[in-house]
Design an enzyme around this catalytic site. Sequence first.
Site, mmCIF file in Angstrom:
data_model
loop_
_atom_site.group_PDB
_atom_site.id
_atom_site.type_symbol
_atom_site.label_atom_id
_atom_site.label_comp_id
_atom_site.label_asym_id
_atom_site.label_seq_id
_atom_site.Cartn_x
_atom_site.Cartn_y
_atom_site.Cartn_z
ATOM 1 C CG ASP A 101 -65.102 -18.290 59.102
ATOM 2 O OD1 ASP A 101 -64.585 -19.098 58.302
ATOM 3 O OD2 ASP A 101 -65.963 -18.626 59.933
ATOM 4 C CG ASN A 113 -63.409 -26.514 55.623
ATOM 5 O OD1 ASN A 113 -62.547 -25.738 55.222
ATOM 6 N ND2 ASN A 113 -64.651 -26.127 55.859
ATOM 7 C CG HIS A 156 -60.740 -18.635 60.244
ATOM 8 N ND1 HIS A 156 -61.081 -19.166 61.462
ATOM 9 C CD2 HIS A 156 -61.500 -19.303 59.338
ATOM 10 C CE1 HIS A 156 -62.001 -20.105 61.298
ATOM 11 N NE2 HIS A 156 -62.273 -20.200 60.010
ATOM 12 C CG HIS A 195 -63.142 -21.737 54.827
ATOM 13 N ND1 HIS A 195 -62.976 -22.979 55.397
ATOM 14 C CD2 HIS A 195 -63.571 -20.922 55.824
ATOM 15 C CE1 HIS A 195 -63.304 -22.920 56.686
ATOM 16 N NE2 HIS A 195 -63.670 -21.677 56.970
#
Length: 451
Positions: free
Chosen positions: A316, A105, A71, A73
Site C-alpha cells: 500500500d 486514485n 497494491h 499508489h
Amino acid sequence: MERETAANLLFRNARIIDPAQGLDGRADVLVLDGRLTEIGAHLQISADWQAEVPEIDLGGKWIVPGLLDMHVHLREPGEEYKETIATGTASATGGGFVAVACMPNTHPVNDCAAVTEFIIERARAQGSCRVFPVGAISRGLAGESLAEFGELREAGAVAVSDDGRAVLNSLLMRRALEYARAFDLPVISHAEDLNLSRGGLMNEGSVSTMLGLRGIPNAAEEVMVARDLLLAELTHSRLHIAHVSTAGSVQLIRQAKQRGIAVTAETAPQYFTLTEDDLATFDTVYKVNPPLRSSGDVEAIKLGLADGTIDAIATDHAPHSTLEKDTEFEFAANGMIGLESAVPLILSLIREGVLSPLEAIAKLTCNPATILGLPLGAMLPRMPADLTILDPEETYVLDCSTFRSKSRNCPFHGKNMQGRVLMTLAEGRVAFTRMTDKGLTQTNTHTSRKP
Ligand code: DOR
C-alpha cells in the site's frame, strides 16, 4: 529483448526459494541473455559465453522469484510531485519488486481505457519494472455509477477497485461484483464504512481517548468486510479484501473461506509491525488508512498470515510530500511509503516463527500473481529472468534518504533492520543492484526499454 541490456550472470551457491514449485534448496542459477537458462548443482558455462558471464558466489544468500506488489499508489497521472511511474517503479525494484499493481486514485481517476493505456505506455517507456493498472469500480471514484469494466480489461487493467474510498452503496457493489465476473476481474475492496469512520484520525480505543484524537472503530472495516463477503457469496464473484487491519476482519475472512466463498485478502507490513501506540508523538508519518490498530489486532493479523487466511502481503505504498505530511495531525494525509522497507519487515515474520520462508515468499510472489491472474511469481526456465536476490542476515539502519521513491513518508526511517535486497532482475535486466563490487553496473532505470 535487447542484447545490450539483457543480463548474463552465474550465481553460485544460492538458496533457491520458489514456493510455486515447492523448491527450497542450494543450487547455482544461470542467466544468459536475460533468460533464466538453468538452475542446478555445479553449473558449467560453454566456452563462448565464459568471458561474458560474471560469476557471483552468493554463499547461501537467497534467490527468490521476482516479487510482486499488488497494491501501490504511483500518483501519475496528476500528482507527479509525490511520485511518478519512473520513480515509483525505481522504488519498487530497489525494494526487490519486479512488478506492481497500481491503484486508480490518480488525477484523472483511472476509470477508462485512456488512463489505463497512458499508465501502461508510460511504464513501458520510463518504468524500471512492469506496472499492472487497477481500474476504478465507479466513475471518478464517486460511488454512483460503474466504470466500463470491459473497456478497462481490454486496455490492460487486471482488477477493479475504488481503493482510497469504499463503495458505500451496496447495490452498486453487488452490480460491480456481477459485472466484474463477466470479465474475470477480481474486485478489490477498500473496506471502510465512511459513516462510521468519518472524522476519525486513528484507531478508536483508550489511546485515541488519551491523545484526544477522534477514533475509527474496528467495526468501520468489519461491517464492510462482512457486507462484501455476503455479496461475493450472492454473486459467486471473486472478491479480494485490501489492507486487512483488524482481528474481526481476519475472523470474518477465515469463516468465509471455510464456507467456500471465493475471497482472498492482503495485509501490509505496517499492520503486523506497528500499533496505535506509535501515534503517541503525534508524528503524521504514522497516519494511515486503515489506521494502525491495537497489539491484539497485530497478533490476529499474524495468525491470519500463518493459517493462510491472509494470502498476500502488499505494501500500500502511498507517497505524500511534506506539503501533505508536515502539518497538523488533523489535516495530514493518510499513507506511508513501503516499497523499499517491505522485505526486511516481512523477513522478521520468519525469524519470529510466524511464517516459513516458503510461506513468506509465496505471499509476495505466486499468491498475488494467482489473485491477479498474472504469469509471474515462479522461477521458470527459458523465461526472461525475474529474480530477487536477498541477504536475510544483513543488519543496518534504514535510511530513507537513500530511497529511490520521490517521497519520504516512511515510518521505519532510522530503525534497525535485518535482511536486505541485493539485486533485482526484472525481465532479464539488472534493474537494481548493491553488488557494484562485483563489477556489475546498475542499469539506468529511466531510459526507455523495449518489451
Ligand atoms: O493511507 C492510505 N493512503 N490509505 C488509502 O486507502 C489510500 C492511500 C493514498 O492514496 O494515499
